[in-house]
Design an enzyme around this catalytic site. Structure first.
Site, PDB file in Angstrom:
ATOM      1  N   ASP A 119       0.843  -1.199   0.000  1.00  0.00           N
ATOM      2  CA  ASP A 119       0.000   0.000   0.000  1.00  0.00           C
ATOM      3  C   ASP A 119       0.880   1.252   0.000  1.00  0.00           C
ATOM      4  OD1 ASP A 119      -2.273  -1.667   0.202  1.00  0.00           O
ATOM      5  OD2 ASP A 119      -1.945  -1.841   2.361  1.00  0.00           O
TER       6      ASP A 119
ATOM      7  N   HIS B 178      -5.465  -3.370   5.680  1.00  0.00           N
ATOM      8  CA  HIS B 178      -5.066  -3.721   4.318  1.00  0.00           C
ATOM      9  C   HIS B 178      -6.243  -4.306   3.536  1.00  0.00           C
ATOM     10  CE1 HIS B 178      -2.804  -5.053   0.881  1.00  0.00           C
ATOM     11  NE2 HIS B 178      -3.248  -6.288   1.069  1.00  0.00           N
TER      12      HIS B 178
HETATM   13  P1  NAI Z   1      -0.522 -18.275  -5.353  1.00  0.00           P
HETATM   14  O1  NAI Z   1      -1.727 -19.133  -5.402  1.00  0.00           O
HETATM   15  O2  NAI Z   1       0.181 -17.965  -6.617  1.00  0.00           O
HETATM   16  O3  NAI Z   1       0.535 -18.897  -4.342  1.00  0.00           O
HETATM   17  C1  NAI Z   1       0.175 -19.341  -3.067  1.00  0.00           C
HETATM   18  C2  NAI Z   1       1.077 -20.483  -2.692  1.00  0.00           C
HETATM   19  O4  NAI Z   1       0.712 -20.906  -1.384  1.00  0.00           O
HETATM   20  C3  NAI Z   1       0.953 -21.696  -3.629  1.00  0.00           C
HETATM   21  O5  NAI Z   1       2.219 -22.062  -4.114  1.00  0.00           O
HETATM   22  C4  NAI Z   1       0.356 -22.771  -2.731  1.00  0.00           C
HETATM   23  O6  NAI Z   1       0.814 -24.075  -3.028  1.00  0.00           O
HETATM   24  C5  NAI Z   1       0.849 -22.307  -1.365  1.00  0.00           C
HETATM   25  N1  NAI Z   1       0.122 -22.903  -0.244  1.00  0.00           N
HETATM   26  C6  NAI Z   1      -1.183 -23.209  -0.144  1.00  0.00           C
HETATM   27  N2  NAI Z   1      -1.431 -23.804   1.037  1.00  0.00           N
HETATM   28  C7  NAI Z   1      -0.246 -23.872   1.698  1.00  0.00           C
HETATM   29  C8  NAI Z   1       0.151 -24.388   2.953  1.00  0.00           C
HETATM   30  N3  NAI Z   1      -0.715 -24.955   3.799  1.00  0.00           N
HETATM   31  N4  NAI Z   1       1.444 -24.280   3.279  1.00  0.00           N
HETATM   32  C9  NAI Z   1       2.346 -23.714   2.452  1.00  0.00           C
HETATM   33  N5  NAI Z   1       2.020 -23.227   1.255  1.00  0.00           N
HETATM   34  C10 NAI Z   1       0.736 -23.296   0.879  1.00  0.00           C
HETATM   35  O7  NAI Z   1      -0.968 -16.900  -4.611  1.00  0.00           O
HETATM   36  P2  NAI Z   1      -0.147 -15.522  -4.530  1.00  0.00           P
HETATM   37  O8  NAI Z   1      -0.532 -14.650  -5.651  1.00  0.00           O
HETATM   38  O9  NAI Z   1       1.283 -15.820  -4.305  1.00  0.00           O
HETATM   39  O10 NAI Z   1      -0.808 -14.877  -3.200  1.00  0.00           O
HETATM   40  C11 NAI Z   1      -0.589 -15.450  -1.931  1.00  0.00           C
HETATM   41  C12 NAI Z   1      -1.348 -14.677  -0.849  1.00  0.00           C
HETATM   42  O11 NAI Z   1      -0.852 -13.342  -0.725  1.00  0.00           O
HETATM   43  C13 NAI Z   1      -2.843 -14.532  -1.113  1.00  0.00           C
HETATM   44  O12 NAI Z   1      -3.535 -14.749   0.087  1.00  0.00           O
HETATM   45  C14 NAI Z   1      -2.980 -13.093  -1.536  1.00  0.00           C
HETATM   46  O13 NAI Z   1      -4.271 -12.576  -1.295  1.00  0.00           O
HETATM   47  C15 NAI Z   1      -1.948 -12.442  -0.663  1.00  0.00           C
HETATM   48  N6  NAI Z   1      -1.522 -11.107  -1.103  1.00  0.00           N
HETATM   49  C16 NAI Z   1      -1.232 -10.187  -0.141  1.00  0.00           C
HETATM   50  C17 NAI Z   1      -0.845  -8.913  -0.463  1.00  0.00           C
HETATM   51  C18 NAI Z   1      -0.515  -7.929   0.609  1.00  0.00           C
HETATM   52  O14 NAI Z   1      -0.330  -6.757   0.295  1.00  0.00           O
HETATM   53  N7  NAI Z   1      -0.399  -8.307   1.864  1.00  0.00           N
HETATM   54  C19 NAI Z   1      -0.739  -8.480  -1.864  1.00  0.00           C
HETATM   55  C20 NAI Z   1      -0.997  -9.529  -2.801  1.00  0.00           C
HETATM   56  C21 NAI Z   1      -1.403 -10.782  -2.417  1.00  0.00           C
END
Ligand code: NAI
Length: 346
Positions: free
Chosen positions: A175, A208
């Site tokens: 952000d 957020h």
């Molecule tokens: P993605 O789906 O590409 O990757 C998520 C990964 O987490 C996958 O590789 C999956 O296998 C893994 N995963 C699922 N369950 C798991 C477990 N129990 N233990 C370990 N790994 C596990 O998703 P992406 O795009 O990487 O986003 C991840 C998270 O980050 C989402 O919740 C998203 O909303 C959040 N996010 C947060 C932001 C922030 O500003 N704080 C900004 C953008 C995304």
């Protein structure tokens, strides 16, 4: 002379101290969700960080490839991949900082809260393992909805008897990164500083998600004196909707990953610098807080050897920001309570 020989020897030994491994402490960083859209570029950026000596990449699948790939980069960090729950303990053991981008991202039309049902359980199980294997690590929570996942983590740690409110951070750096970028594009700040985004600063407080994201453009530096009220409103809305802008542009292929990895790397670097005793490290983050009546709140935080040294106050707000602050409180309160309730009931 003896004196100059001693001086030379002194210089040589202080040089050795500078370059010896004990001048840059060993620091292990674990990334949970390391094979994902955020996890992979974040693994790359942490491999490039000279403060990292060990990088543990954990996911439920796919980390062997990411670890082999990133591990070929000739920088300091030793990289290891861990896959599946039975390897989670090894991934976490000895970690100084644990970064959590595990879980599902948004698709068009979804709010961050729509992710709650899946991600709450993932965060709860990962935090249970953190409490067991590296209870004194600094935790950087990226998984959404951050407004609820941070309270979930706090409850899990409390239940395990390991909670240290100084070491739990919701990562809101993206952000801040967005607010800086949009502000620099709009404000007529001096060109010299414009070219160096790094010199532009905009605190972002609250939480957020949507209207809980409150950028304080009245405190932006350098000051954008020419900005009208309409400009500020537009910048605020764009910052609040920045995530949705990316979700829509990716049209079903996920949310921000590259800019998030950048932001996550900045925040983890700040935590590492704090742990290493570098003074005056300040970043915005969603932490346990008493600066408002809400138990968790994002604001500027000073980082040190044990995590949070000081949660900084909000500073003077414009009328528009005061109004935004009052408007965000009910939603943020509800999201915090939802997280706490989930952790207590499950
Ligand atoms: P993605 O789906 O590409 O990757 C998520 C990964 O987490 C996958 O590789 C999956 O296998 C893994 N995963 C699922 N369950 C798991 C477990 N129990 N233990 C370990 N790994 C596990 O998703 P992406 O795009 O990487 O986003 C991840 C998270 O980050 C989402 O919740 C998203 O909303 C959040 N996010 C947060 C932001 C922030 O500003 N704080 C900004 C953008 C995304």
């Amino acid at each position: 002379s003896v004196e100059s020989a001693l001086r030379r020897r002194g210089a040589a030994s202080s040089n050795r101290r500078l370059f010896s491994s004990d001048s840059v402490p060993e620091r292990k960083v674990a990334i949970l969700g390391a094979a994902g859209g955020i996890g992979q570029p974040l693994a790359l950026l942490m491999k490039l960080n000279p403060l990292v000596s060990n990088l543990a990449l954990y996911d439920i699948a796919g980390t062997a490839g990411v670890a082999a790939d990133v591990g070929h980069i000739n920088t300091r960090a030793q990289v290891a991949g861990y896959v599946g729950e039975e390897q989670l303990g090894k991934a976490l053991e000895g970690s100084d900082v644990v970064i959590i981008p595990a879980g599902v991202p948004r698709k068009p039309g979804m709010t961050r809260d729509d992710l709650f049902n899946i991600n709450a359980g993932i965060v709860k199980s990962l935090c249970t393992a953190i409490a067991k294997y590296c209870p004194s690590a600094v935790v950087n929570m990226i998984s959404n909805p951050v407004n609820s996942t941070v309270p979930i983590a706090s409850e899990v740690f409390k239940k395990a008897g390991t909670y240290d409110e100084k070491k739990l951070f919701g990562v809101t750096t993206l952000d801040v990164v967005r607010a800086k970028t949009f502000y620099t594009g709009k404000a007529k700040v001096p060109l010299r500083e414009c070219l160096q985004l790094i010199d532009v600063n905009v605190p972002v407080v609250g939480g957020h998600a949507g209207i809980t994201i409150l950028p304080l453009f009245s405190q932006a530096t350098p000051a954008g004196n020419d900005l009208s009220t309409e400009d500020i409103k537009a910048l605020t809305k764009r910052t609040q909707d920045g995530g949705t802008e990316v979700v829509e542009a990716k049209a079903g292929k996920g949310s921000a990953t590259l800019s998030m990895a950048y932001a996550g790397a900045i925040f983890a670097d700040a935590c590492l610098k704090g742990l290493n005793g570098v003074p005056d490290i300040v970043e915005c983050s969603f932490v346990q807080s008493s600066i408002t009546e809400l138990p968790f709140f994002a604001s500027k935080v000073r980082l040190g050897k044990n995590g949070v040294v000081e949660v900084l106050g909000l500073g003077p707000l414009s009328d528009y920001e005061e109004e935004g602050l009052e408007n965000l409180k009910p939603e943020l309160k509800a999201s915090i309570e939802k997280g706490i309730k989930f952790a207590r009931d499950n």
